[in-house]
Scaffold this motif. Structure first.
Motif, PDB file in Angstrom:
ATOM      1  N   ASN A   1       0.830  -1.205   0.000  1.00  0.00           N
ATOM      2  CA  ASN A   1       0.000   0.000   0.000  1.00  0.00           C
ATOM      3  C   ASN A   1       0.866   1.258   0.000  1.00  0.00           C
ATOM      4  O   ASN A   1       0.542   2.261  -0.673  1.00  0.00           O
ATOM      5  N   GLU A   2       1.932   1.216   0.769  1.00  0.00           N
ATOM      6  CA  GLU A   2       2.837   2.370   0.762  1.00  0.00           C
ATOM      7  C   GLU A   2       3.457   2.580  -0.621  1.00  0.00           C
ATOM      8  O   GLU A   2       3.611   3.720  -1.073  1.00  0.00           O
ATOM      9  N   LEU A   3       3.783   1.454  -1.260  1.00  0.00           N
ATOM     10  CA  LEU A   3       4.341   1.570  -2.601  1.00  0.00           C
ATOM     11  C   LEU A   3       3.321   2.164  -3.572  1.00  0.00           C
ATOM     12  O   LEU A   3       3.636   3.093  -4.342  1.00  0.00           O
TER      13      LEU A   3
ATOM     14  N   VAL B   1       0.909   6.626  -6.595  1.00  0.00           N
ATOM     15  CA  VAL B   1      -0.241   7.498  -6.867  1.00  0.00           C
ATOM     16  C   VAL B   1       0.092   8.947  -6.532  1.00  0.00           C
ATOM     17  O   VAL B   1      -0.279   9.874  -7.271  1.00  0.00           O
ATOM     18  N   SER B   2       0.778   9.148  -5.415  1.00  0.00           N
ATOM     19  CA  SER B   2       1.136  10.521  -5.032  1.00  0.00           C
ATOM     20  C   SER B   2       2.069  11.146  -6.061  1.00  0.00           C
ATOM     21  O   SER B   2       1.963  12.340  -6.378  1.00  0.00           O
ATOM     22  N   SER B   3       3.013  10.355  -6.582  1.00  0.00           N
ATOM     23  CA  SER B   3       3.937  10.885  -7.583  1.00  0.00           C
ATOM     24  C   SER B   3       3.239  11.248  -8.884  1.00  0.00           C
ATOM     25  O   SER B   3       3.744  12.069  -9.669  1.00  0.00           O
ATOM     26  N   LYS B   4       2.061  10.652  -9.097  1.00  0.00           N
ATOM     27  CA  LYS B   4       1.307  10.961 -10.305  1.00  0.00           C
ATOM     28  C   LYS B   4       0.179  11.958 -10.051  1.00  0.00           C
ATOM     29  O   LYS B   4      -0.768  12.051 -10.827  1.00  0.00           O
ATOM     30  N   GLY B   5       0.279  12.709  -8.969  1.00  0.00           N
ATOM     31  CA  GLY B   5      -0.704  13.757  -8.690  1.00  0.00           C
ATOM     32  C   GLY B   5      -1.661  13.426  -7.579  1.00  0.00           C
ATOM     33  O   GLY B   5      -2.505  14.245  -7.223  1.00  0.00           O
TER      34      GLY B   5
ATOM     35  N   VAL C   1     -14.156   6.650   2.989  1.00  0.00           N
ATOM     36  CA  VAL C   1     -13.670   7.822   2.245  1.00  0.00           C
ATOM     37  C   VAL C   1     -12.189   7.627   1.941  1.00  0.00           C
ATOM     38  O   VAL C   1     -11.440   7.124   2.782  1.00  0.00           O
ATOM     39  N   GLY C   2     -11.769   8.022   0.728  1.00  0.00           N
ATOM     40  CA  GLY C   2     -10.377   7.891   0.342  1.00  0.00           C
ATOM     41  C   GLY C   2      -9.818   9.165  -0.262  1.00  0.00           C
ATOM     42  O   GLY C   2     -10.534   9.909  -0.935  1.00  0.00           O
ATOM     43  N   MET C   3      -8.511   9.399  -0.024  1.00  0.00           N
ATOM     44  CA  MET C   3      -7.814  10.532  -0.629  1.00  0.00           C
ATOM     45  C   MET C   3      -6.326  10.383  -0.395  1.00  0.00           C
ATOM     46  O   MET C   3      -5.893   9.934   0.675  1.00  0.00           O
ATOM     47  N   LEU C   4      -5.542  10.752  -1.422  1.00  0.00           N
ATOM     48  CA  LEU C   4      -4.088  10.816  -1.295  1.00  0.00           C
ATOM     49  C   LEU C   4      -3.625  12.153  -1.858  1.00  0.00           C
ATOM     50  O   LEU C   4      -3.908  12.487  -3.011  1.00  0.00           O
ATOM     51  N   ALA C   5      -2.941  12.917  -1.037  1.00  0.00           N
ATOM     52  CA  ALA C   5      -2.441  14.217  -1.492  1.00  0.00           C
ATOM     53  C   ALA C   5      -1.244  14.012  -2.409  1.00  0.00           C
ATOM     54  O   ALA C   5      -0.559  12.989  -2.372  1.00  0.00           O
ATOM     55  N   SER C   6      -0.992  14.992  -3.232  1.00  0.00           N
ATOM     56  CA  SER C   6       0.121  14.889  -4.184  1.00  0.00           C
ATOM     57  C   SER C   6       1.471  14.877  -3.490  1.00  0.00           C
ATOM     58  O   SER C   6       2.451  14.354  -4.020  1.00  0.00           O
ATOM     59  N   ASP C   7       1.536  15.473  -2.275  1.00  0.00           N
ATOM     60  CA  ASP C   7       2.805  15.486  -1.556  1.00  0.00           C
ATOM     61  C   ASP C   7       2.970  14.278  -0.636  1.00  0.00           C
ATOM     62  O   ASP C   7       3.974  14.140   0.064  1.00  0.00           O
TER      63      ASP C   7
END
Length: 277
Positions: A141-143, A148-152, A177-183
């Motif tokens: 999941n971290e990978l 995903v974060s590296s792609k925005g 609920v799901g979300m991953l920030a770009s950073d």
């Protein structure tokens, strides 16, 4: 004295006659003495016989009385000995039964202990396997999160929603609920749950508000429906990292189900498992 005098002056030839005369004169007295002596001897003999008879009767009566008492005492002791023997036999049987039960219980406990040890060993092995799998999934999941974060990143979105009825006019809400920030860092999340109808709305206070989100979070809780309010729709509003999302669901998600418990006290804690699609 007279007698002595007469005897002293008797001639030699006449002495024998005088002695015979004297014997003849004193013979009644000697006879009476002998009769009295014989009577005394007879009385003494009778007294001795009476004493002997009394002693013999006493001995016989005492022996008989002692024999009867001894017999009754022996009979009582024999009965008591029989009672004690029966009680001892019963106690021995109870002891044997208790010993047998204890042996069976010990065997059962030993068997249960063996099963428990086997289960513990199996659970330990399963736990170890699950720990390894969870670590692998966490790494995966971290990978994926890094990719995903590296792609925005992944935008804020509702992955699953469910509301189910409970006793006492209560309801349970479940949102994934799901979300991953770009950073790749966690962001503050502000959820709001609102019940709507044609004329009014009611905001539901969330029991477990979520402060941050990084990946997937689960919003869970329960609320009591106001008695005079009949919702037609449910609106979930989300704010995080400058993004705002609103999802509106028809109230059919809160339709009643069969086999409902009678009270909220009969219900377990809120289920935190993922919502099935």
């Amino acid at each position: 004295m007279r007698v002595k005098f007469v005897l002293r002056f008797c001639s030699q030839s006449a002495r024998s006659s005088c002695i015979d005369a004297n014997r003849h004169r004193f013979s009644p007295v000697s006879s009476i003495g002998r009769e009295q002596q014989g009577a005394s001897t007879l009385v003494l003999a009778l007294f001795v016989v009476v004493i002997l008879v009394t002693a013999v009767v006493g001995l016989i009566f005492g022996h008989k009385l002692g024999y009867q008492r001894g017999y009754h005492s022996m009979e009582t002791e024999t009965q008591q000995a029989l009672i004690n023997s029966e009680e001892a036999t019963k106690e021995l049987e109870d002891t044997r039964l208790s010993h047998k039960i204890a042996i069976n219980q010990a065997a059962t406990a030993k068997q249960e202990l063996g099963i428990s040890l086997a289960n513990v060993k199996e659970l330990s092995e399963n736990k170890q396997e699950l720990t390894v799998e969870n670590r692998q999934l966490s790494q995966l999941n971290e990978l994926y999160a890094d990719i995903v974060s590296s792609k925005g990143g992944m935008p804020l979105q509702v992955l699953g929603a469910h509301i189910k009825p409970l006793p006492e006019n209560a309801f349970e809400y479940m949102f994934d609920v799901g979300m991953l920030a770009s950073d790749g860092t966690s962001k503050r999340l502000t959820p709001t749950l609102t019940l709507l109808n044609d004329d009014d709305f009611v905001e539901v206070p969330l029991e477990y508000p979520v402060d941050t989100i990084e990946g997937i979070v689960r919003i869970r809780g329960r609320f009591i429906m106001p008695s005079s309010f009949k919702p037609l729709q449910v609106k979930l509003s989300l704010k995080a990292d400058g993004q705002e999302v609103e999802q509106i669901y028809d109230w059919k998600l809160g339709a009643r189900v069969d086999n409902m418990p009678l009270s909220l006290l009969d219900l377990p804690e809120v289920d935190d498992s993922p919502i099935k699609p």
